[in-house]
Design an enzyme around this catalytic site. Sequence first.
Site, PDB file in Angstrom:
ATOM      1  N   ASP A 184       0.564  -1.145   0.021  1.00 14.47           N
ATOM      2  CA  ASP A 184      -0.088   0.020   0.014  1.00 14.47           C
ATOM      3  C   ASP A 184       0.931   1.161   0.155  1.00 14.47           C
ATOM      4  O   ASP A 184       2.067   1.260   0.340  1.00 14.47           O
ATOM      5  CB  ASP A 184      -0.897  -0.034   1.252  1.00 14.47           C
ATOM      6  CG  ASP A 184      -1.951  -1.297   1.236  1.00 14.47           C
ATOM      7  OD1 ASP A 184      -2.169  -1.732   0.386  1.00 14.47           O
ATOM      8  OD2 ASP A 184      -2.438  -1.416   2.321  1.00 14.47           O
TER       9      ASP A 184
HETATM   10  N1  URA Z   1      -1.150  -6.037   3.854  1.00 15.45           N
HETATM   11  C1  URA Z   1      -1.687  -4.771   3.843  1.00 15.45           C
HETATM   12  O1  URA Z   1      -2.534  -4.660   4.421  1.00 15.45           O
HETATM   13  N2  URA Z   1      -0.985  -3.746   3.195  1.00 15.45           N
HETATM   14  C2  URA Z   1       0.204  -3.956   2.442  1.00 15.45           C
HETATM   15  O2  URA Z   1       0.663  -3.067   1.888  1.00 15.45           O
HETATM   16  C3  URA Z   1       0.623  -5.300   2.532  1.00 15.45           C
HETATM   17  C4  URA Z   1       0.147  -6.257   3.290  1.00 15.45           C
END
Ligand code: URA
Length: 266
Positions: free
Chosen positions: A106
């Site tokens: 993310d």
């Molecule tokens: N899980 C998440 O919630 N976000 C990420 O960026 C990676 C794994």
Amino acid sequence: MAKAVRLDKFLADAGAGTRSEVKKFIQKGQVQINGETVRRPEQKIEPDGETVTLFGEVIGAAAEFEYFLLHKPAGCVSATEDARDKTVMEYVPSKRKGLFPVGRLDKDTEGLLLITDDGALAHELLSPKKHVAKTYFAKVSGIAAEDDVKAMERGVDIGEEKLTLPARMEILRTVQDGCAENPENAGEFLTAPYSEILLTICEGKFHQVKRMMEAVGKKVLYLKRISMGPLTLPDTLEKGQCRPLTEDEIMALKSTGKTPEDKPYR
Ligand code: URA
């Protein structure tokens, strides 16, 4: 042995010029194969067994694929292009076409991200059937407890058809009171109670860690991926730094999922 390739493609891939520039060099007699001048751009060469020179200088074969390990900082998106946000590609010290991030972190997640142009390897690593383990360090709201560890082990409901696959959670510490600046993220303040955990998952669903923690009533306040399969984020790689994988790391990645220990949940 690398397979035979067209001379103009070999030279362009090795960075000697664009495809049309190198064609002109060849047609003008500026390229030799094993000392013999050649004038046909479509001529095939064996990159491993033949010596190609341009203006008298030996041109080395470009590696078939490139592999980079990026310590992704927060604030950029895991994409090759984006109209609004900075992408992870801006940190990669190569302009080779076809490079892309393997999977997504993310925008606010930091940590290990593999960048390559090896589509087959990326496909293997991302395949839901391969169950490649990914470990995250997270700061989560509230006090993490043994019940949460057990829930992660059993699998939790994140609104998908099935529960999540068993995941391994380790509680590192809990902070009971106070408010302090997040050492991982200057300018951000964390209010207790909160906990620091490690979570290892073998799936890669959208926002998976955040949704898993939400399923046990906790909000992810900070998230960083510290390993993927055999790759671990080196302490010496600062946020925003990106380095080529070592030969050993590439070999280990290529054998990921091929041994029974790599498939803990089969
Ligand atoms: N899980 C998440 O919630 N976000 C990420 O960026 C990676 C794994």
